[in-house]
Design an enzyme around this catalytic site. Structure first.
Site, PDB file in Angstrom:
ATOM      1  N   HIS A  72     -45.442  42.306 -16.420  1.00 34.50           N
ATOM      2  CA  HIS A  72     -46.888  42.334 -16.577  1.00 34.50           C
ATOM      3  C   HIS A  72     -47.284  43.318 -17.659  1.00 34.50           C
ATOM      4  CE1 HIS A  72     -45.762  45.254 -13.446  1.00 34.50           C
ATOM      5  NE2 HIS A  72     -46.730  46.013 -13.928  1.00 34.50           N
ATOM      6  N   CYS A 197     -49.086  52.772 -10.577  1.00 38.55           N
ATOM      7  CA  CYS A 197     -48.079  52.532 -11.613  1.00 38.55           C
ATOM      8  C   CYS A 197     -48.775  52.617 -12.971  1.00 38.55           C
ATOM      9  CB  CYS A 197     -47.393  51.178 -11.424  1.00 38.55           C
ATOM     10  SG  CYS A 197     -48.396  49.739 -11.851  1.00 38.55           S
TER      11      CYS A 197
END
Length: 682
Positions: A72, A197
């Protein structure tokens, strides 16, 4: 190519590949899915999207247990938040602990993606921890069925409100929010957690749901604050106050860490919470019963008398603290150093002695001797010198900030200023920043009347921490640290022959070891901290560091040009860009190559960097600018040997990486199908 619209669905049938062979490496899979998104009008170009996804992949692998991978990224190339999906046959290794993946989602978000889109993408990430959803993806017989399954989890209207946690509420989960108070009342314990993250799209939310699921299995309520791209709703203070312990599963800093002060803490990267949620929960429950467990300090992790299995080690914490200081220091160095170099270009090296006088006593209408060039040179030099003078204070200030948050800034900057005043320099800044941070952290734990609590971060902590660290620096450490700095400077100035060559080799190895990582930054900080136009040794060190740092991207550019059949199409494109990146001293230009094939690329780069560093030192090359690569040629002394040293290291590294790829088969080596068919036959 279709044109994206504002209301375009995140996933569509033309973004899905079923039972497809997309190659043998994750790089190949990501490139194919990026191409699918670009062909559907979801991205402006395949290469930019691929590079952004691979850059995120280089930070940490996106493979998850159960045969799932979620590469991603957020990128300017993405025109509409989108999902590309592939069900692979054969499977491809994405770095998961239990083996390769057959289900791959490429999650692509625009660089400025709104919270609504980010919430939808995070909803998918949360669904991937549910076995029934993953099984349905494997059993789906058509692309339309995949679209329906995914739409069912990312579209809040597709399910009853009680059936799943709302994507818009990233705190805890809906089943453990305020509406679940009666259930909480019967729970014997509850744990709080924070997940985050770097991208904040997928791992953040998957880690949260994994921890909640682990709590359900153990009969423990887990409240999670997800600090992701779809926004963050802070945990209620009463929930934090009643928690047995806190889990920090993050790859970035925790926002509002001071809210958890005094709680037993388990810290790890975000992926551990996905892979081992039950283990982390057990560790947190044990920490709650252990009076010696590590605990969260006022604004940072405090030193516990022992470390639990999930707590970050002291080595890791100190490294993160020091790198924070260095990262904030570098902009002052780069801007100041380049302006100083431009000042020399216009006014000559003698401008350093008269710049302040010219700036104060002359103007554009009253030019000094030497005319407009001398005046502009003096202005540029003086601006650069002022910026450069913040080097040590910024280093110390942000080291202290990394330990004690904002209350540590004032004592840290003061410690750095004292270090400059007493001549302790870079070493004094490091030591002073650490002392300032830990003193501020200690003061934050003082028990004071509630009426004074509001004054702690803005008055009490900065005042007393500044007083204490200033006194320590002046009365105890200033002169010893200044003596160490002076001795180091004298030693460097006295190096000759083989000694100086060995130093060049060491610096070259460090610059090429991790390409912008902590070892690379340590070598760069060592060079820039001592940079002075009146100190020849420091100029040689700066030249060695910059030249060696230019080797990796230039070497990979050369290797991918002369032996292109050994590289994938994506790597050949990266190689074209690496020519410029290397020439500009941007070592990160080699990261895509190192991330894809570290065991053959990195040693080759280190060998070339060592050659360049040794030659720079041996032939007395100097550099008075801390950045810019070949574009600051005017600041390079003995430029011919600079170019020859750089060329020698580049050729050595290129030869070694080509040889390694030719004769040593790597785990992630590209298959023939990934290489240019016309070149494979050569």
């Amino acid at each position: 190519m279709s044109t994206p619209t504002e209301n375009q669905q995140i996933i569509a049938e033309d973004l899905i590949l079923l039972d497809a062979d997309l190659g043998e490496s994750k790089e190949a899979v990501i490139e194919r899915l990026a191409g699918v998104l670009a062909s559907a009008g979801r991205a402006t170009e395949t290469d930019a999207l691929r590079d952004a996804a691979l850059a995120r992949e280089a930070q940490s692998a996106t493979g998850l247990p159960g045969g799932i991978a979620i590469p991603h990224c957020r990128s300017e190339a993405v025109t509409s938040a989108s999902l590309g999906f592939a069900r692979l046959n054969p499977k491809v290794d994405f770095g998961a602990p239990d083996g390769p993946a057959d289900l791959v989602f490429l999650i692509a978000a625009p660089a400025g993606a709104g919270s609504a889109h980010m919430k939808l993408l995070s909803s998918l990430a949360r669904a991937l921890v549910k076995p029934e959803f993953v099984t349905s993806l494997r059993n789906a017989s058509s692309a339309a069925e995949i679209v329906s399954l995914v739409d069912g989890v990312i579209n809040p209207a597709a399910k009853p409100a009680a059936a799943a946690p709302a994507a818009a509420a990233p705190v805890s989960t809906a089943k453990h929010s305020a509406a679940a108070t009666p259930a909480e009342a019967t729970a014997p314990k509850h744990i709080v957690a924070v997940t985050a993250c770097p991208t904040g799209i997928a791992h953040t939310y998957m880690a949260a749901d994994s921890l909640v699921a682990a709590g359900e299995r153990a009969g423990v309520t887990v409240h999670v604050e997800t600090q992701g791209s779809s926004g963050s709703t802070p945990l209620d203070p009463s929930i934090i106050a009643g928690a047995e312990a806190v889990i920090f599963a993050t790859d970035v800093g925790v926002k509002g860490r001071e809210r958890f002060a005094g709680k037993p803490v388990i810290s790890s990267g975000v992926k551990r919470a996905i892979n081992e949620p039950d283990v982390m929960l057990t560790e947190a429950l044990r920490a709650a019963l252990n009076p010696d467990a590590a605990r969260v300090g006022g604004t940072a992790v405090a030193a516990g008398s022992s470390e639990s299995a999930g707590e970050l080690g002291w080595g890791t914490r100190i490294r993160q603290i020091l790198l924070t200081g260095v990262s904030y220091m570098i902009p002052f160095v780069a801007a100041g150093g380049l302006l100083i170099a431009l000042g020399f270009l216009l006014g000559g090296y003698e401008i350093s002695g008269v710049a302040e006088d010219i700036v104060v006593n002359n103007s554009i209408t009253s030019l000094p001797e030497g005319g407009i060039a001398a005046y502009l040179g003096a202005v540029l030099f003086q601006i650069g010198a002022l910026s450069f003078s913040f080097l040590v204070p910024a280093l110390a200030g942000y080291i202290s900030y990394a330990i004690a948050d904002r209350p540590g800034l004032a004592p840290g900057f003061t410690a750095g200023a004292v270090a400059v005043l007493v001549g302790a320099g870079f070493i004094g800044g490091l030591v002073g920043g650490l002392i300032a941070g830990f003193v501020a952290l200690w003061i934050s734990k003082w028990k004071i009347p509630a009426v004074l609590r509001g004054l702690m971060p803005v008055v009490i902590i900065p005042l007393f921490a500044t007083l204490i660290v200033g006194a320590i620096m002046f009365l105890l450490l200033g002169k010893p640290l200044a003596a160490i700095t002076s001795g180091l400077t004298d030693w460097l100035n006295g190096l000759s022959g083989s000694s100086v060559i060995i130093l060049g080799i060491i610096l070259g190895l460090m610059m090429c070891f991790d390409l912008g990582g902590p070892v690379n930054k340590a070598a760069y900080a060592f060079a820039t901290a001592g940079l002075s136009v009146t100190d020849t040794a420091s100029l040689r060190i700066m030249a060695a560091v910059m030249a060696a740092g230019m080797v990796p991207p230039l070497a990979m550019a050369l290797a991918s040009t002369v032996r292109s059949r050994l590289f994938t199409e994506a790597e050949r494109e990266n190689g074209k860009a690496a020519w410029f990146l290397g020439a500009a001293f941007i070592s990160e230009g080699a990261i895509p190559f190192a991330a894809a094939d570290p065991f053959r690329v990195i040693p080759s780069m280190m060998a070339g960097g060592a050659v360049t560093g040794a030659m720079i030192m041996a032939f007395d090359v100097t550099l008075s600018a801390p950045h810019g690569g070949i574009f600051v040629f005017f600041a390079i002394g003995n430029i011919l040997w600079f170019i020859l040293s750089l060329a020698a290291g580049t050729i050595v590294s290129a030869f070694l990486v080509v040889s390694a790829k030719q004769f040593v088969k790597g785990k992630n080596a590209p298959s023939d199908a990934e290489l240019d068919p016309a070149l494979v036959t050569v």
